[in-house]
Write a protein that holds these residues in place. Structure first.
Motif, PDB file in Angstrom:
ATOM      1  N   LEU A 158       0.829  -1.208   0.000  1.00  0.00           N
ATOM      2  CA  LEU A 158       0.000   0.000   0.000  1.00  0.00           C
ATOM      3  C   LEU A 158       0.863   1.257   0.000  1.00  0.00           C
ATOM      4  O   LEU A 158       0.514   2.247  -0.650  1.00  0.00           O
ATOM      5  CB  LEU A 158      -0.936   0.000   1.206  1.00  0.00           C
ATOM      6  CG  LEU A 158      -2.053  -1.031   1.158  1.00  0.00           C
ATOM      7  CD1 LEU A 158      -2.819  -1.046   2.474  1.00  0.00           C
ATOM      8  CD2 LEU A 158      -2.982  -0.765   0.005  1.00  0.00           C
ATOM      9  N   ARG A 159       1.977   1.218   0.717  1.00  0.00           N
ATOM     10  CA  ARG A 159       2.886   2.371   0.708  1.00  0.00           C
ATOM     11  C   ARG A 159       3.457   2.606  -0.677  1.00  0.00           C
ATOM     12  O   ARG A 159       3.550   3.745  -1.143  1.00  0.00           O
ATOM     13  CB  ARG A 159       4.017   2.178   1.722  1.00  0.00           C
ATOM     14  CG  ARG A 159       3.667   2.643   3.112  1.00  0.00           C
ATOM     15  CD  ARG A 159       4.892   2.738   4.003  1.00  0.00           C
ATOM     16  NE  ARG A 159       5.487   1.435   4.275  1.00  0.00           N
ATOM     17  CZ  ARG A 159       5.110   0.628   5.264  1.00  0.00           C
ATOM     18  NH1 ARG A 159       4.158   0.993   6.080  1.00  0.00           N
ATOM     19  NH2 ARG A 159       5.702  -0.532   5.442  1.00  0.00           N
ATOM     20  N   SER A 160       3.844   1.544  -1.359  1.00  0.00           N
ATOM     21  CA  SER A 160       4.403   1.722  -2.702  1.00  0.00           C
ATOM     22  C   SER A 160       3.329   2.174  -3.685  1.00  0.00           C
ATOM     23  O   SER A 160       3.595   2.985  -4.576  1.00  0.00           O
ATOM     24  CB  SER A 160       5.074   0.441  -3.184  1.00  0.00           C
ATOM     25  OG  SER A 160       4.129  -0.582  -3.346  1.00  0.00           O
ATOM     26  N   MET A 161       2.093   1.680  -3.537  1.00  0.00           N
ATOM     27  CA  MET A 161       1.020   2.121  -4.424  1.00  0.00           C
ATOM     28  C   MET A 161       0.626   3.567  -4.156  1.00  0.00           C
ATOM     29  O   MET A 161       0.232   4.276  -5.080  1.00  0.00           O
ATOM     30  CB  MET A 161      -0.215   1.237  -4.258  1.00  0.00           C
ATOM     31  CG  MET A 161      -0.127  -0.043  -5.029  1.00  0.00           C
ATOM     32  SD  MET A 161      -1.688  -0.936  -5.219  1.00  0.00           S
ATOM     33  CE  MET A 161      -2.506  -0.740  -3.690  1.00  0.00           C
ATOM     34  N   SER A 162       0.739   4.005  -2.917  1.00  0.00           N
ATOM     35  CA  SER A 162       0.361   5.384  -2.613  1.00  0.00           C
ATOM     36  C   SER A 162       1.346   6.387  -3.208  1.00  0.00           C
ATOM     37  O   SER A 162       1.013   7.551  -3.386  1.00  0.00           O
ATOM     38  CB  SER A 162       0.248   5.593  -1.105  1.00  0.00           C
ATOM     39  OG  SER A 162       1.514   5.519  -0.497  1.00  0.00           O
ATOM     40  N   GLY A 163       2.551   5.929  -3.531  1.00  0.00           N
ATOM     41  CA  GLY A 163       3.538   6.803  -4.160  1.00  0.00           C
ATOM     42  C   GLY A 163       3.325   6.984  -5.652  1.00  0.00           C
ATOM     43  O   GLY A 163       3.931   7.865  -6.263  1.00  0.00           O
ATOM     44  N   ARG A 222      -2.359   8.733  -9.129  1.00  0.00           N
ATOM     45  CA  ARG A 222      -3.660   8.088  -8.914  1.00  0.00           C
ATOM     46  C   ARG A 222      -4.158   7.321 -10.135  1.00  0.00           C
ATOM     47  O   ARG A 222      -4.894   6.342  -9.999  1.00  0.00           O
ATOM     48  CB  ARG A 222      -4.693   9.128  -8.516  1.00  0.00           C
ATOM     49  CG  ARG A 222      -4.397   9.735  -7.178  1.00  0.00           C
ATOM     50  CD  ARG A 222      -5.509  10.578  -6.706  1.00  0.00           C
ATOM     51  NE  ARG A 222      -6.302   9.730  -5.809  1.00  0.00           N
ATOM     52  CZ  ARG A 222      -7.443  10.095  -5.281  1.00  0.00           C
ATOM     53  NH1 ARG A 222      -7.947  11.253  -5.559  1.00  0.00           N
ATOM     54  NH2 ARG A 222      -8.082   9.284  -4.480  1.00  0.00           N
TER      55      ARG A 222
END
Length: 93
Positions: free
Chosen positions: A16-21, A24
């Motif tokens: 989730l941390r890598s996707m939030s970077g 969008r």
């Protein structure tokens, strides 16, 4: 919090941390591209749709406690449609 929920959230945190970077639009376009490719590729294309279905189910599980009832129903409907497409592609008549 149940042990399953806690382990799911802990295991999901790095992803989730890598996707939030990412911008969008990237996850959306990736899911859209995999769904379209999975629908159009005969034979093994259902595997791509199954991956999208699992991804959407994972996101549903993570967001479940924070969702309202209509949001839950809409997301369940999307996962059900993706599952129906997967099964239709995997087991044609």
């Amino acid at each position: 919090m149940s042990p399953f929920r806690e382990s799911l959230e802990n295991a999901s945190a790095p992803a989730l941390r890598s996707m939030s970077g990412l911008p969008r639009a990237v996850p959306f376009l990736l899911v859209l591209g995999l769904m379209v490719a999975g629908i159009l590729i005969p034979g093994w294309g259902w595997v791509l749709v199954a991956l999208v279905t699992l991804f959407l189910l994972w996101l549903l599980l993570l967001g479940w406690p924070r969702l309202t009832t209509p949001e839950r129903l809409m997301r369940i409907a999307v996962v059900a449609m993706a599952l129906a497409i997967t099964l239709t592609q995997a087991f044609p008549r």
